[in-house]
Design a protein around this motif. Structure first.
Motif: not given
Length: 263
Positions: A161-164, A168-169, A173-174, A181-182
């Motif tokens: 799962p790539i939700a987290n 992009v949510d 929304v970014t 990102n982190l």
């Protein structure tokens, strides 16, 4: 102190005398070094001499004492309680970088750690691992979230799962606290190791092919045309008077300069 010394008998004795199993250890001594004497609002790496999440249960998790951890949970310990920074037991395990114990806490049969809890910096345990650069525990998290589709001998097909993970949510929304990102913002060698992981590497490859590749080659084409036109303009320039206009070559140079400026 009983937990830190891995003294199970003392832990049992204290609980038999009605010691609070969820009593927090607070104060300057138990804070991260960069938070001593300051309100807990600025960013921190949670690096400190005695920052173990404030609860007896988090202390047991950070020193990987399985027996004491189980005993505290069986007597009312809750791994999902939050400390001063909003960190749960799973957050504390990430700070201590205990990959094996993370799996144990998430899969615990009595009370499992909640992987969706966020601390005061809006970071889940997964995001915190990415922020601090914990490649081993990050890969452990990915394997725990994997959904196995089929297995043949030692070959496995799994989806993640790539939700987290993605930037992009699901609502478009970014997400600035997403794993990707982190990791990209990280500045350590550990962050580079995380980028090289199979899941993040595949995610970056798919994002490149879908969103960036066509735009990159388009801009590259514009840059090449600009360099070619500029080279023509320089090659056809007059030797003495740059503003002269006497023949076809000067006309070509003028039009080339105009077109080059457009690009």
């Amino acid at each position: 102190m009983a937990v830190i010394n891995q003294d199970l008998l003392s832990v049992k004795y204290l609980l038999s005398k009605n010691a609070n199993v969820n009593q927090r250890a607070t104060g300057q001594f138990f804070l991260p070094t960069d938070q001593i004497g300051k309100p807990p609002k600025k960013e921190t790496n949670f690096d400190g001499l005695a920052y173990y999440g404030e609860y007896p249960l988090t202390f047991a998790a950070c020193i990987e004492s399985y027996e004491i951890y189980d005993y505290l949970i069986s007597n009312g310990g809750n791994p999902n309680l939050k400390d001063t920074f909003g960190n749960t037991t799973l957050h504390a395990i990430v700070v201590a970088d205990k990959a094996d114990f993370y799996r144990y806490a998430v899969k615990h049969l009595t009370i499992a750690g909640d992987v969706t809890q966020k601390n005061m910096y809006d970071l889940t345990p997964l995001a915190l691992a990415c922020k601090l650069g914990r490649p081993e525990i990050f890969h452990e998290m990915l394997e725990l979230s994997a959904i196995e589709l089929w297995r043949y001998s030692n070959i496995t097909c799994s989806v993640y799962p790539i939700a987290n993970l993605d930037t992009v949510d699901p609502d478009g929304v970014t997400s600035w606290t997403s794993a990707l990102n982190l990791i990209i913002d990280g500045e350590t060698d550990a962050h580079l190791d995380m980028v090289e992981g199979k899941v993040i590497k595949q995610l970056l490859d798919e994002k490149w092919k879908t969103f960036a590749q066509a735009g990159f080659f388009k801009l590259l084409g514009f840059a090449l045309v600009h360099l070619i036109l500029l080279s023509i303009a320089v090659y056809t320039r007059p030797v003495d008077n740059l503003l002269q206009f006497k023949g076809p070559i000067d006309a070509v140079r003028k039009n080339v300069l105009i077109t080059s400026n457009i690009y």
